[in-house]
Design a protein around this motif. Structure first.
Motif, short mmCIF file in Angstrom:
data_model
loop_
_atom_site.label_atom_id
_atom_site.label_comp_id
_atom_site.label_asym_id
_atom_site.label_seq_id
_atom_site.Cartn_x
_atom_site.Cartn_y
_atom_site.Cartn_z
N THR A 1 19.82 -57.96 -40.16
CA THR A 1 19.17 -57.51 -39.01
C THR A 1 18.27 -56.37 -39.00
O THR A 1 17.21 -56.13 -38.96
CB THR A 1 19.81 -57.66 -37.74
OG1 THR A 1 20.35 -59.12 -37.54
CG2 THR A 1 18.95 -57.58 -36.40
N GLY A 2 19.12 -55.37 -39.44
CA GLY A 2 18.60 -53.94 -39.62
C GLY A 2 17.49 -54.09 -40.73
O GLY A 2 16.46 -53.31 -40.42
N CYS A 3 17.67 -54.40 -41.83
CA CYS A 3 17.06 -54.44 -42.94
C CYS A 3 15.73 -55.13 -42.77
O CYS A 3 14.72 -54.68 -43.19
CB CYS A 3 17.71 -54.55 -44.23
SG CYS A 3 18.86 -53.53 -44.82
N ALA B 1 13.59 -44.84 -39.80
CA ALA B 1 15.01 -44.35 -40.27
C ALA B 1 16.02 -45.40 -39.99
O ALA B 1 16.14 -45.50 -38.50
CB ALA B 1 15.28 -42.98 -39.67
N LEU B 2 16.55 -46.06 -41.09
CA LEU B 2 17.96 -46.81 -40.84
C LEU B 2 18.93 -46.05 -41.13
O LEU B 2 19.10 -45.38 -42.27
CB LEU B 2 17.72 -48.09 -41.82
CG LEU B 2 18.83 -49.12 -41.76
CD1 LEU B 2 18.15 -50.32 -41.98
CD2 LEU B 2 19.81 -48.50 -42.47
N LEU B 3 20.15 -45.93 -40.25
CA LEU B 3 21.35 -45.41 -40.47
C LEU B 3 22.34 -46.23 -40.67
O LEU B 3 22.64 -46.97 -39.78
CB LEU B 3 21.66 -44.16 -39.26
CG LEU B 3 20.47 -43.28 -39.20
CD1 LEU B 3 20.54 -42.48 -37.71
CD2 LEU B 3 20.17 -42.33 -40.22
N PHE C 1 15.58 -62.44 -36.06
CA PHE C 1 15.90 -61.64 -34.85
C PHE C 1 15.60 -60.10 -35.24
O PHE C 1 14.74 -59.39 -34.48
CB PHE C 1 17.15 -61.48 -34.25
CG PHE C 1 17.66 -62.66 -33.50
CD1 PHE C 1 17.95 -62.30 -32.09
CD2 PHE C 1 17.32 -63.89 -33.85
CE1 PHE C 1 18.24 -63.44 -31.28
CE2 PHE C 1 17.64 -65.00 -32.90
CZ PHE C 1 18.00 -64.69 -31.63
N GLY C 2 15.74 -59.73 -36.43
CA GLY C 2 15.31 -57.98 -36.98
C GLY C 2 13.93 -57.85 -36.77
O GLY C 2 13.40 -57.00 -36.33
N ALA C 3 13.18 -58.80 -37.29
CA ALA C 3 11.73 -58.72 -37.57
C ALA C 3 11.01 -58.75 -36.22
O ALA C 3 10.22 -57.83 -35.82
CB ALA C 3 11.10 -59.63 -38.39
N LEU D 1 14.71 -47.77 -30.46
CA LEU D 1 16.09 -47.67 -31.11
C LEU D 1 16.58 -49.25 -31.26
O LEU D 1 16.31 -50.12 -30.20
CB LEU D 1 17.17 -46.98 -30.42
CG LEU D 1 18.59 -47.29 -30.62
CD1 LEU D 1 18.98 -46.59 -31.98
CD2 LEU D 1 19.38 -46.95 -29.44
N LEU D 2 16.96 -49.68 -32.22
CA LEU D 2 17.46 -50.97 -32.59
C LEU D 2 18.94 -51.02 -33.10
O LEU D 2 19.33 -50.19 -34.17
CB LEU D 2 16.79 -51.96 -33.58
CG LEU D 2 17.37 -53.43 -33.94
CD1 LEU D 2 17.26 -54.09 -32.78
CD2 LEU D 2 16.69 -53.79 -35.14
#
Length: 424
Positions: free
Chosen positions: A38-40, A54-56, A374-376, A231-232
């Protein structure tokens, strides 16, 4: 019997990603917490739209459930179409069915576009009947799926045994839309593509505090501050407590897998020669597939690192013998398990966080297709302010009844069934 804890996917991934820890303050359009599918997917979509991202990730991209996945790129959810419609309503349910029915197209299109080396094989999946009763369930899924527009094919016992190479199956439901990937390599490929598109990805960067501001969000991480317009939250089953943010509610279910040594050519020609990914209709589900090197990968519910790890390992050996007696002597070279975020209704959730934040979670064992979609969609909604393109309507809150108790109950049930079933 002590199970091996060593992931085949980590050992065999052809994709690598460099995600250094956050080393300074940063201002971005979108902050993403969590480096799984999802995040990527969100980071890639946002970066391709020209946004700063920025992905943490608290550990490394793909470290959680995405890297422990079975690797089946399924169309739709685990639920039957009629159950989805009953839960969400006919219109919303049908829209979600249609959207996730196209999820494999999205996954394999990204793989082709970004050149992701993840053993992508689009030869469909086989939902296998473990008994005559299981075949009745597949007949119902076939009827409902085709009524909803899915091009499913119902295979009788003879056809299913020829496709799988196993005499233990009583029939199968074939979905030609689906396929398999090396899941960690796919996740790493998404991350690599996001970086190439301009996103910042940071591993070993847990968020330790968070607050909403007049301009968006401020996240504390490694002594630095990330300021973001949106924010996601994409931590799914691997959420770590963050002060200032309520944890998503779900039941964590463990799923373990074992990979054999590569099969000799004589067996590769007889066991899953088409490369379909499979799972069965049993109450405590199991899965089986092959990888590009010809290893058999057997999976089932259970935590290999927990007290029942030895029982799950012994079950996997018996299950291999039951499914493929001709391969029963192949040694297990890898064993690993991960966590699934299960919701009580088996439907994913999109929670609204403040004025400009979303949380996506609860794929209930269907992470690759839904996570990618869902992520996109979440990235698009957060950047545009238009939520009409989301697969589901956002909700203000979601609760689960006694999730820790249910987690223990699932593990106990899987352990007891694995201790008693598939005896040689």
């Amino acid at each position: 019997m002590k199970p091996p804890i060593d992931s085949l996917w980590r050992a065999s991934s052809a994709e690598r990603v460099d995600a250094p820890p956050l080393s300074g303050d940063v201002d971005v359009d979108l902050a993403v917490i969590g480096g799984g599918f999802t995040g990527c997917s969100a980071a890639l979509e946002a970066a391709r739209r020209g946004a700063s991202v920025a992905l943490l990730e608290a550990q490394e991209p793909g470290q959680g459930g995405s890297g422990c996945n079975v690797g089946l790129v399924n169309a739709g959810l685990w639920l039957k179409p009629d159950e989805i419609a009953a839960t969400l309503g006919p219109q919303t349910g049908r829209a979600l069915i249609d959207r996730l029915g196209q999820a494999p197209d999205r996954v394999f299109d990204i793989i082709a576009r970004e050149g992701i080396a993840c053993e992508a094989t689009r030869n469909g999946t086989l939902h296998c009947a473990h008994s005559a009763k299981g075949m009745e369930d597949l007949q119902d899924r076939f009827r409902q799926g085709n009524a909803a527009g899915a091009p499913l094919q119902l295979l009788d016992a003879s056809e299913a045994r020829e496709r799988t190479g196993s005499s233990a199956v009583h029939g199968a439901l074939f979905d030609p839309r689906a396929g398999t990937v090396q899941p960690l390599a796919y996740c790493h490929g998404l991350a690599r593509a996001a970086i190439t598109a301009g996103a910042r990805l940071h591993g070993q960067s847990p968020v330790t505090a968070l607050r909403q501001t007049a301009n968006g969000w401020e996240l504390a991480c490694r002594g630095h501050t990330v300021r973001a317009g949106a924010l996601l939250l994409a931590t799914n089953a691997y959420h770590e407590a963050i002060p200032g943010l309520a944890a998503p509610a779900f039941t964590a279910v463990h799923y373990g897998q074992f990979a054999t040594a590569p099969m000799p050519d004589t067996l590769r020609d007889r066991i899953l020669p088409g490369g379909e990914g499979c799972w069965d209709t049993a109450l405590v589900m199991s899965s089986f597939r092959t990888d590009a090197a010809g290893r058999l990968v057997i999976g089932g519910m259970g935590n290999l690192s927990g007290p029942g790890g030895g029982i799950h390992t012994a079950w996997a050996r018996r299950k291999l013998h039951q499914l493929f007696p001709q391969a029963a002597d192949l040694p297990f070279e890898h064993g690993w398990s991960g966590r699934i975020a299960m919701t009580s209704d088996h439907v994913p959730k999109i929670l609204l966080l403040g004025d400009s934040g979303l949380a996506c979670f609860g794929y209930s064992g269907r992470g690759i297709g839904p996570g990618t979609v869902f992520g996109a969609a979440a990235a698009e909604a957060l950047l545009s302010g238009d939520r009409s393109g989301l697969p589901l309507s956002v909700t203000q809150s979601h609760g689960e009844t006694l999730p820790r108790l249910r987690e223990g109950w699932y593990e106990l049930g899987a352990t007891m069934i694995h201790a008693a079933s598939a005896r040689i």
